[in-house]
Design a protein around this motif. Structure first.
Motif, mmCIF file in Angstrom:
data_model
loop_
_atom_site.group_PDB
_atom_site.id
_atom_site.type_symbol
_atom_site.label_atom_id
_atom_site.label_comp_id
_atom_site.label_asym_id
_atom_site.label_seq_id
_atom_site.Cartn_x
_atom_site.Cartn_y
_atom_site.Cartn_z
ATOM 1 N N PHE A 78 37.673 51.845 23.202
ATOM 2 C CA PHE A 78 37.715 51.407 24.517
ATOM 3 C C PHE A 78 36.822 50.189 24.702
ATOM 4 C CE2 PHE A 78 38.939 55.651 25.531
ATOM 5 C CZ PHE A 78 39.324 55.534 26.820
ATOM 6 N N VAL A 79 37.003 49.181 25.929
ATOM 7 C CA VAL A 79 36.130 48.043 26.134
ATOM 8 C C VAL A 79 34.722 48.519 25.804
ATOM 9 C CG1 VAL A 79 35.240 46.533 27.894
ATOM 10 C CG2 VAL A 79 37.618 47.180 27.871
ATOM 11 N N VAL A 80 33.873 47.669 25.186
ATOM 12 C CA VAL A 80 32.639 48.264 24.710
ATOM 13 C C VAL A 80 31.403 47.405 24.907
ATOM 14 C CG1 VAL A 80 32.979 47.338 22.421
ATOM 15 C CG2 VAL A 80 31.567 49.331 22.723
ATOM 16 N N PHE A 81 30.378 48.058 25.395
ATOM 17 C CA PHE A 81 28.999 47.577 25.336
ATOM 18 C C PHE A 81 28.250 48.780 24.796
ATOM 19 C CE2 PHE A 81 24.932 48.064 27.512
ATOM 20 C CZ PHE A 81 24.266 47.018 26.917
ATOM 21 N N HIS A 82 27.642 48.670 23.620
ATOM 22 C CA HIS A 82 27.173 49.923 23.052
ATOM 23 C C HIS A 82 25.813 49.826 22.389
ATOM 24 C CE1 HIS A 82 28.352 48.323 19.116
ATOM 25 N NE2 HIS A 82 27.638 49.307 18.598
ATOM 26 N N ILE A 83 25.219 51.012 22.243
ATOM 27 C CA ILE A 83 24.023 51.213 21.443
ATOM 28 C C ILE A 83 24.290 52.383 20.534
ATOM 29 C CG2 ILE A 83 22.333 50.270 23.068
ATOM 30 C CD1 ILE A 83 21.938 53.042 24.168
ATOM 31 N N THR A 84 23.692 52.373 19.377
ATOM 32 C CA THR A 84 23.876 53.485 18.458
ATOM 33 C C THR A 84 22.505 53.952 18.002
ATOM 34 O OG1 THR A 84 25.977 52.571 17.734
ATOM 35 C CG2 THR A 84 24.952 54.205 16.299
ATOM 36 N N ILE A 85 22.184 55.215 18.285
ATOM 37 C CA ILE A 85 20.839 55.729 18.030
ATOM 38 C C ILE A 85 20.908 57.128 17.454
ATOM 39 C CG2 ILE A 85 18.640 56.350 19.133
ATOM 40 C CD1 ILE A 85 19.248 54.312 21.290
ATOM 41 N N THR A 86 20.017 57.424 16.509
ATOM 42 C CA THR A 86 19.807 58.803 16.106
ATOM 43 C C THR A 86 18.568 59.298 16.839
ATOM 44 O OG1 THR A 86 20.770 58.415 13.947
ATOM 45 C CG2 THR A 86 19.357 60.341 14.169
ATOM 46 N N LEU A 87 18.710 60.384 17.599
ATOM 47 C CA LEU A 87 17.634 60.826 18.475
ATOM 48 C C LEU A 87 16.498 61.449 17.672
ATOM 49 C CD1 LEU A 87 19.708 62.392 21.332
ATOM 50 C CD2 LEU A 87 18.989 60.050 21.024
ATOM 51 N N THR A 88 15.329 60.838 17.757
ATOM 52 C CA THR A 88 14.154 61.364 17.090
ATOM 53 C C THR A 88 12.952 61.220 18.016
ATOM 54 O OG1 THR A 88 13.637 59.230 16.117
ATOM 55 C CG2 THR A 88 15.035 60.697 14.832
ATOM 56 N N ALA A 89 11.835 61.735 17.627
ATOM 57 C CA ALA A 89 10.622 61.594 18.437
ATOM 58 C C ALA A 89 9.398 61.694 17.552
ATOM 59 C CB ALA A 89 10.580 62.689 19.497
ATOM 60 N N GLN A 90 8.330 61.012 17.951
ATOM 61 C CA GLN A 90 7.062 61.119 17.244
ATOM 62 C C GLN A 90 6.424 62.450 17.603
ATOM 63 O OE1 GLN A 90 5.645 58.772 15.159
ATOM 64 N NE2 GLN A 90 4.019 60.213 14.718
ATOM 65 N N ASP A 91 6.227 63.315 16.615
ATOM 66 C CA ASP A 91 5.706 64.657 16.859
ATOM 67 C C ASP A 91 6.476 65.331 17.991
ATOM 68 O OD1 ASP A 91 3.745 64.354 14.898
ATOM 69 O OD2 ASP A 91 2.463 63.284 16.305
ATOM 70 N N GLY A 92 7.785 65.240 17.896
ATOM 71 C CA GLY A 92 8.614 65.781 18.967
ATOM 72 C C GLY A 92 9.753 66.619 18.435
ATOM 73 N N ILE A 111 21.879 63.792 17.014
ATOM 74 C CA ILE A 111 23.003 63.163 17.708
ATOM 75 C C ILE A 111 22.947 61.648 17.514
ATOM 76 C CG2 ILE A 111 24.110 62.749 19.935
ATOM 77 C CD1 ILE A 111 22.864 65.330 20.923
ATOM 78 N N ARG A 112 24.080 61.085 17.171
ATOM 79 C CA ARG A 112 24.257 59.637 17.158
ATOM 80 C C ARG A 112 25.197 59.315 18.317
ATOM 81 N NH1 ARG A 112 27.397 55.674 14.576
ATOM 82 N NH2 ARG A 112 26.174 53.946 13.746
ATOM 83 N N TYR A 113 24.832 58.375 19.187
ATOM 84 C CA TYR A 113 25.628 58.156 20.392
ATOM 85 C C TYR A 113 25.775 56.673 20.708
ATOM 86 C CZ TYR A 113 21.239 57.405 22.958
ATOM 87 O OH TYR A 113 20.034 56.928 23.393
ATOM 88 N N GLY A 114 26.726 56.361 21.579
ATOM 89 C CA GLY A 114 26.960 54.986 22.003
ATOM 90 C C GLY A 114 27.522 54.952 23.409
ATOM 91 N N LYS A 115 27.501 53.772 24.008
ATOM 92 C CA LYS A 115 27.943 53.581 25.386
ATOM 93 C C LYS A 115 29.340 52.977 25.378
ATOM 94 C CE LYS A 115 26.188 51.462 29.654
ATOM 95 N NZ LYS A 115 25.151 50.562 30.195
ATOM 96 N N ILE A 116 30.284 53.651 26.039
ATOM 97 C CA ILE A 116 31.672 53.188 26.067
ATOM 98 C C ILE A 116 32.154 53.027 27.500
ATOM 99 C CG2 ILE A 116 32.144 54.394 23.905
ATOM 100 C CD1 ILE A 116 33.825 56.389 25.698
#
Length: 454
Positions: free
Chosen positions: A8-22, A27-32
């Motif tokens: 679909f039309v796209v403006f996206h980010i791709t991230i693996t969710l992590t945290a410092q001592d968290g 999940i890997r996700y993007g904006k569609i």
């Protein structure tokens, strides 16, 4: 297999969710950009779920749309999933087939933010169709495929479908439909031959094209230095006539188009277009294509763009894992252990360091300690059996740990049948410097990773 590219039309980010001592959810996700309930906007879609992670165990899947987390709406005004410090999360999900559901997941404790999973290792440095001792990867690149969709159609809200076949090439269309049906089922769609919400039309064409290439003639001037009696040594000009052509070139033109139509519009508004989605691909080849092979690649690539048109790349990695997360800056150090994984059952903990591993099969090259000693003394550039390449800022020891501590333990081959009873011996060093050996049985996993078009 020939590398194909598909999104679909796209403006996206791709991230693996992590945290410092968290907490890590995997999940890997993007904006569609898509339409839901008649409202077109930007939504957050899951593009990858790490096998055996919290998200995977909770039942989250690629292509799920995340509408809210812990009651906080996720939309174009709020794209942050805010999972970095959340020990638990309740996801409001919209799934293909108009499935609205709430899924609860518990985050996995981690000790570092810059981490890498076994699933991600399985995609690093691999090209399409490549095999290694630890994994395989298959890539579908979607660029040659044209994909169109109605921006006002809520594609996620269609539950049922049926195929409609034309009178020409009916048998070929039905064969292709049989290969596409399992993919649609995996997406949550059900085939309804009586009252479908969507009609799918398949147009397939494959035929021989003979083209006569007429003879051509060209004059070529060459210069050659040499000796001739009477004139001696020197450079001389020679004129040659070259002929080519005069043959018949045979190629096969293959086209596949998949069109989806709104069944209700087809009957209630017959004078208006009912098309909601379409994908088209055509190619010229020197041999006639096999329908199954062609559909397994091209058909899958097309349907990967439904309902998210902007998918640009799909990677499927098969690998053997024991359920660990590693510090990406400190090779071999464990920063997370998947709940219920072989690693957890074997007693591996956060903070442990993998210092050597000895696979159960004698087919594996050698134990890590010996490899370090052997390479350090006898080789200066690379040692092919380990597939190592040294750069100016990399020591042999670090390179081996990068390539083999994080990858080697996963398998000696990539076949499930061979590895079903294999065990690995892994030498562990605890933060208090104590060392011990654990035995662990790897588990065969598949990781589906999707990337959006730029």
């Amino acid at each position: 297999m020939k590398k194909i590219v598909l999104l679909f039309v796209v403006f996206h980010i791709t991230i693996t969710l992590t945290a410092q001592d968290g907490y890590f959810y995997g999940i890997r996700y993007g904006k569609i950009s898509t339409c839901i309930d008649g409202q077109t906007g930007y939504y957050t879609a899951i593009l990858g779920v790490t096998p055996t992670s919290s998200a995977d165990q909770a039942g989250l899947k690629p292509f799920d749309l995340i509408l809210s987390i812990n009651g906080v709406k996720i939309d174009e005004n709020n794209t942050s999933l805010n999972l970095f410090s959340a020990p638990e999360a309740e996801f409001e999900i919209l799934r293909m087939g108009n499935i609205h559901t709430l899924i609860k997941a518990c985050g996995m404790k981690i000790s570092k933010s810059n981490l890498i999973s076994e699933a991600e290792w399985a995609t690093i440095g691999m090209s399409d169709g490549q095999y290694s001792l630890y994994s395989t990867i298959r890539t579908l690149d979607i660029d040659p495929i044209q994909v169109f969709s109605d921006p006002e159609a809520s594609l996620y809200q269609y539950c049922t479908y049926d195929f409609d076949f034309s009178e020409s090439n009916t048998l070929q269309q039905k064969e292709i439909a049989s290969y596409l049906e399992p993919v649609l089922t995996q997406k949550g769609m059900k085939r309804d031959r009586i009252n479908p919400e969507m009609i799918i039309i398949i147009d397939f064409y494959s035929d021989r094209r003979d083209q006569y290439v007429p003879p051509t003639q060209r004059i070529v001037t060459r210069y050659k230095y040499g000796f001739e009696i009477g004139s001696g040594w020197g450079t001389r000009q020679y004129v040659e006539t070259q002929k080519s052509g005069d043959y018949t070139k045979t190629e096969f033109l293959t086209k596949l188009t998949i069109t989806m139509l709104d069944a209700k519009k087809m009957t209630s508004e017959p004078n208006k277009s009912a098309n909601i989605w379409a994908a088209n691909y055509e190619t010229l080849s020197s041999v006639k294509v096999d329908i199954k092979t062609f559909t397994d690649a091209i058909g899958l690539a097309m349907l990967n763009c439904f309902p998210i048109k902007s998918i640009g790349l799909m990677e499927v990695s098969s690998y053997w894992g024991i359920g660990l997360l590693f510090d990406n800056n400190n090779e071999g150090f464990v920063v997370g252990v998947m709940p219920g994984s072989p690693a957890e059952k074997a007693g591996i903990k956060i903070g442990d360091e993998l210092v050597s591993t000895k696979p159960g099969s004698s087919r594996f090259p050698c134990e890590m300690d010996y490899a370090l000693q052997y390479l350090g003394k006898k080789h200066h550039k690379n040692f092919n059996n380990f597939n190592l390449y040294r750069s100016s800022n990399t020591t042999y020891e670090n390179e081996i740990i990068s390539q083999y501590i994080n990858r080697m333990y996963t398998s000696t081959t990539h076949t499930p049948e061979y590895n079903s009873n294999q065990q690995l011996e892994i030498k562990i060093k605890r933060p208090d410097k104590t060392k011990f050996v654990v035995k662990v049985k790897p588990v065969y996993q598949k990781y589906y990773k999707y990337t959006l078009k730029d």
